[in-house]
Design an enzyme around this catalytic site. Structure first.
Site: not given
Ligand code: DGL
Length: 275
Positions: A11-12, A43-44, A74-75, A154, A186-188
């Protein structure tokens, strides 16, 4: 490579740990190599092509390190690079988040009105609405980008006023669209589930990691590569950011009691990731 080889997960940042938790629960005997690309989080907000490049390079590093499968935890990476990475490394299993998340949402949603909470990039990619419409052409999908969520997770601020205010704001368009189910795209975001549920107790939340992990199990079983390890699995966590900070977060965010755990630095060099 054999059944004792690790599973690669990336993931990011810390969001991928929600997927690590799901793997630990369903497949506790498996060893993992986890990459958090914290030098590039979030990443988003980045161009989709750039994210696709990161995802391909990290997948390459994980398979080069001997992984028997890769989970794109990571989506946004799944949205932009799952097909390419799957084709590059076939027949090795590459699991993304979008398809399992969509299938699960379709099962959960009574009235087929589905909300997607995701990063800006995932929303722009339109991957969830497209896949959901393939499954059910009459489905109504309302997406909302939630840019404040990843930085909050984060920073470990998942239960304060800032998280609550952001959640209230992002839920508004979804409640207006009268959705009955929301995909945490989003996995976060599963780290924010308690707050989201406290604001919307009647909505069904879907964490794609659960079904993605079931798919991982089935695919490894089909090629006879499920681990039969009876000792503690070995988990190797690498970050392109701060090793010290990742160590601290790991202790808070996943259960580390039954693991042999190693945390290390990963480095980017001209688009190639070294673990
Ligand atoms: N956790 C990631 C996702 O599921 C990326 C989140 C990010 O870095 O913006 O999309």
């Amino acid at each position: 490579m054999d059944r004792f080889s690790p599973i690669g997960v990336f993931d990011s940042g810390l969001g991928g740990l929600t997927v690590v938790r799901a793997i630990q629960k369903l497949l506790p005997q498996e060893s993992l190599i986890f990459v958090a690309d914290q030098a590039h989080v979030p990443y988003g907000d980045r161009p989709l092509e750039q994210v696709s490049g990161y995802a391909q390079a990290i997948s390459n590093a994980l398979f080069n390190a001997g992984c028997k499968a890769v989970v794109m935890a990571c989506n946004i990476s799944s949205a932009v690079a799952h097909t390419t990475v799957t084709n590059t490394f076939a027949p090795k299993p590459v699991i993304g988040m979008i398809q399992p998340g969509s299938h699960h949402a379709m099962e959960c949603s009574r009235y087929k009105r589905i909300g997607i909470m995701a990063t800006l990039g995932t929303v722009k990619s339109d991957a969830y609405p497209q896949f959901l419409k393939d499954l059910c052409p009459s489905v109504q999908v309302q997406q909302v980008a939630c840019p404040a969520f990843v930085p909050l997770v984060e920073a470990g601020q998942t239960d304060g006023e800032a998280a609550l205010d952001a959640a209230r704001e992002y839920l508004k368009p979804l409640l207006l669209a009268d959705v009955d189910t929301i995909v945490l795209g989003c996995t976060h975001y599963p780290f924010l589930l308690p707050i989201l549920q406290s604001l919307t107790p009647n909505i069904e939340y879907v964490d794609p990691a659960i079904v993605a992990t079931e798919q991982l199990k089935q695919e490894l079983e089909a090629i006879d590569l499920l681990s039969v390890n009876t000792e503690h699995p070995h988990h190797y966590f690498a970050t392109t950011g701060s090793v010290l900070e990742l160590e601290r977060s790991l202790k808070k965010m996943i259960s580390t009691d039954t693991l042999t755990l190693e945390v290390a630095q990963a480095n980017w060099n001209e688009g190639v990731l070294t673990l």
